[in-house]
Design an enzyme around this catalytic site. Sequence first.
Site, mmCIF file in Angstrom:
data_model
loop_
_atom_site.group_PDB
_atom_site.id
_atom_site.type_symbol
_atom_site.label_atom_id
_atom_site.label_comp_id
_atom_site.label_asym_id
_atom_site.label_seq_id
_atom_site.Cartn_x
_atom_site.Cartn_y
_atom_site.Cartn_z
ATOM 1 N N SER A 114 34.577 32.273 32.965
ATOM 2 C CA SER A 114 35.165 32.946 34.119
ATOM 3 C C SER A 114 35.136 31.991 35.304
ATOM 4 C CB SER A 114 34.346 34.191 34.440
ATOM 5 O OG SER A 114 34.654 34.651 35.734
ATOM 6 N N SER A 115 36.091 32.165 36.214
ATOM 7 C CA SER A 115 36.128 31.289 37.391
ATOM 8 C C SER A 115 34.924 31.509 38.299
ATOM 9 C CB SER A 115 37.423 31.512 38.176
ATOM 10 O OG SER A 115 37.530 32.856 38.578
ATOM 11 N N CYS A 116 34.165 32.599 38.093
ATOM 12 C CA CYS A 116 33.001 32.837 38.966
ATOM 13 C C CYS A 116 31.828 31.930 38.612
ATOM 14 C CB CYS A 116 32.600 34.303 38.969
ATOM 15 S SG CYS A 116 31.852 34.836 37.447
ATOM 16 N N TYR A 143 26.317 37.492 36.010
ATOM 17 C CA TYR A 143 27.394 37.263 35.043
ATOM 18 C C TYR A 143 27.678 35.760 34.940
ATOM 19 C CZ TYR A 143 32.175 37.709 33.130
ATOM 20 O OH TYR A 143 33.308 37.611 32.368
ATOM 21 N N LYS A 147 27.546 33.171 31.699
ATOM 22 C CA LYS A 147 28.720 32.413 31.253
ATOM 23 C C LYS A 147 28.443 30.908 31.289
ATOM 24 C CE LYS A 147 31.606 35.587 30.092
ATOM 25 N NZ LYS A 147 32.100 35.657 28.704
ATOM 26 N N HIS A 186 38.146 45.876 38.232
ATOM 27 C CA HIS A 186 38.499 44.811 39.173
ATOM 28 C C HIS A 186 39.534 45.330 40.179
ATOM 29 C CE1 HIS A 186 36.830 42.226 35.936
ATOM 30 N NE2 HIS A 186 36.389 41.542 36.963
HETATM 31 O O1 GFB Z 1 38.316 42.084 41.497
HETATM 32 P P1 GFB Z 1 37.008 42.180 42.160
HETATM 33 O O2 GFB Z 1 36.196 43.392 41.883
HETATM 34 O O3 GFB Z 1 36.129 40.952 41.790
HETATM 35 O O4 GFB Z 1 37.234 42.138 43.756
HETATM 36 P P2 GFB Z 1 35.792 39.455 42.288
HETATM 37 C C1 GFB Z 1 38.059 41.207 44.382
HETATM 38 C C2 GFB Z 1 38.159 41.508 45.877
HETATM 39 O O5 GFB Z 1 38.920 42.724 46.043
HETATM 40 C C3 GFB Z 1 36.848 41.729 46.600
HETATM 41 C C4 GFB Z 1 38.241 43.562 46.951
HETATM 42 O O6 GFB Z 1 36.932 41.137 47.878
HETATM 43 C C5 GFB Z 1 36.776 43.245 46.733
HETATM 44 O O7 GFB Z 1 35.984 43.686 47.807
HETATM 45 N N1 GFB Z 1 38.633 44.970 46.733
HETATM 46 C C6 GFB Z 1 39.337 45.739 47.589
HETATM 47 C C7 GFB Z 1 38.352 45.716 45.657
HETATM 48 N N2 GFB Z 1 39.480 46.978 47.111
HETATM 49 C C8 GFB Z 1 38.893 46.991 45.890
HETATM 50 C C9 GFB Z 1 38.717 48.002 44.899
HETATM 51 O O8 GFB Z 1 39.143 49.146 45.048
HETATM 52 N N3 GFB Z 1 38.077 47.639 43.751
HETATM 53 C C10 GFB Z 1 37.597 46.369 43.568
HETATM 54 N N4 GFB Z 1 36.977 46.062 42.414
HETATM 55 N N5 GFB Z 1 37.702 45.401 44.507
HETATM 56 C C11 GFB Z 1 34.648 39.483 39.987
HETATM 57 C C12 GFB Z 1 33.257 39.237 39.498
HETATM 58 O O9 GFB Z 1 34.642 39.088 41.311
HETATM 59 O O10 GFB Z 1 35.619 38.709 39.349
HETATM 60 C C13 GFB Z 1 33.147 39.081 38.055
HETATM 61 O O11 GFB Z 1 32.417 40.253 40.001
HETATM 62 C C14 GFB Z 1 34.296 38.321 37.413
HETATM 63 O O12 GFB Z 1 31.956 38.417 37.796
HETATM 64 C C15 GFB Z 1 35.631 38.690 37.982
HETATM 65 O O13 GFB Z 1 34.106 36.951 37.555
HETATM 66 C C16 GFB Z 1 36.758 37.815 37.492
HETATM 67 O O14 GFB Z 1 36.972 38.560 42.112
HETATM 68 O O15 GFB Z 1 35.203 39.459 43.665
#
Ligand code: GFB
Length: 322
Positions: A114-116, A143, A147, A186
């Site tokens: 993952s890119s994280c 996570y 990875k 996500h």
């Molecule tokens: O996609 P996401 O949950 O994961 O959130 P990450 C990306 C951005 O979208 C963050 C915002 O800045 C969130 O605060 N966001 C806005 C929301 N509204 C929402 C919402 O309703 N739901 C969610 N989920 N986010 C993940 C990692 O990071 O990316 C994992 O936690 C993994 O480890 C994955 O690597 C690819 O991009 O921040």
Amino acid sequence: MTPPTLFPLNGRRIFVAGHRGMVGSALIRRLRQEHCQTLTVGRDALDLRDQPAVNRWFDEHRPEAVLLAAARVGGIHANNTHPGDFLYDNLAISINVIEASRRTGVAKLVFLGSSCIYPRLAPQPMPESCLLTGSLEPTNEWYAIAKIAGLKLCQAYRRQHGCDFSSVMPTNLYGPNDNFDLLSGHVLPALLAKIDAAVREGRDTVEIWGSGLPRREFLHVDDLADAVIFLLKSWSDEEPINIGTGTDFTIAELAELIAEIVGFKGRFVYDVSKPDGTPRKLLDIAKLTALGWCSRISLEAGIRQTYDWYRTSARRRSWKDG
Ligand code: GFB
């Protein structure tokens, strides 16, 4: 330009670990274009965290190649609130499958990371070489550590045992079979589900977590699957390789695009008490581009297709394995 095939798939027995998840199911769809045999096993029949059970399964089924797409996955909230599950499950799945592959002489394994895994404040776009050059993003370091351990085990087994095990690092993914649960999913599926519900219920506001300013790169899972099969056939290296589109968007821009597609005319309310996570995550895809692969599905076309899938097949679902 098509690079030479180093690992022909014709007639091979290929195990897709995690075939019911978004990534694994896309890999199965893509492998239908190849003349190979796919092996799968559901979580009910084999818990990949159980090492003796994984060893027995490999002894019995003897895959020749392995695509390791099984993982506990989730969005920022799920990662932040279940650090133990994300660290333990992903470590266990990775070490069990990689070790069983080594022990039974699997000819080729591709591990999906993952890119994280890259530092929170990595240079943008992030090259593969920035791995372990800085601190991780706290919301997903559990996570990421799992990875990184999987990637390192592949590298270590290449060096010590001569195994042809490699790692690919996809950017943020979306598509059919994604997790549309509002808490554990996500951002892209969560916003699709929230905005769709707002339209159906006649509401004129939708809540967005954080400031809307973080930037993310989104890759359709069918593009990801195509890249993984391309790399399975034509690439092998100790260093990981990034898979992305080369373009990123702010979360606010993503929300506007989804609103246009879904037909939402209301406004967004930003809840800054929720975490933003990494400020920007854009992969450097120079290595992959030089090999001759690039993504084909635009974000708009990909969201339209995913929204169609969501309306016909989902509008439910909680978390699932990726
Ligand atoms: O996609 P996401 O949950 O994961 O959130 P990450 C990306 C951005 O979208 C963050 C915002 O800045 C969130 O605060 N966001 C806005 C929301 N509204 C929402 C919402 O309703 N739901 C969610 N989920 N986010 C993940 C990692 O990071 O990316 C994992 O936690 C993994 O480890 C994955 O690597 C690819 O991009 O921040």
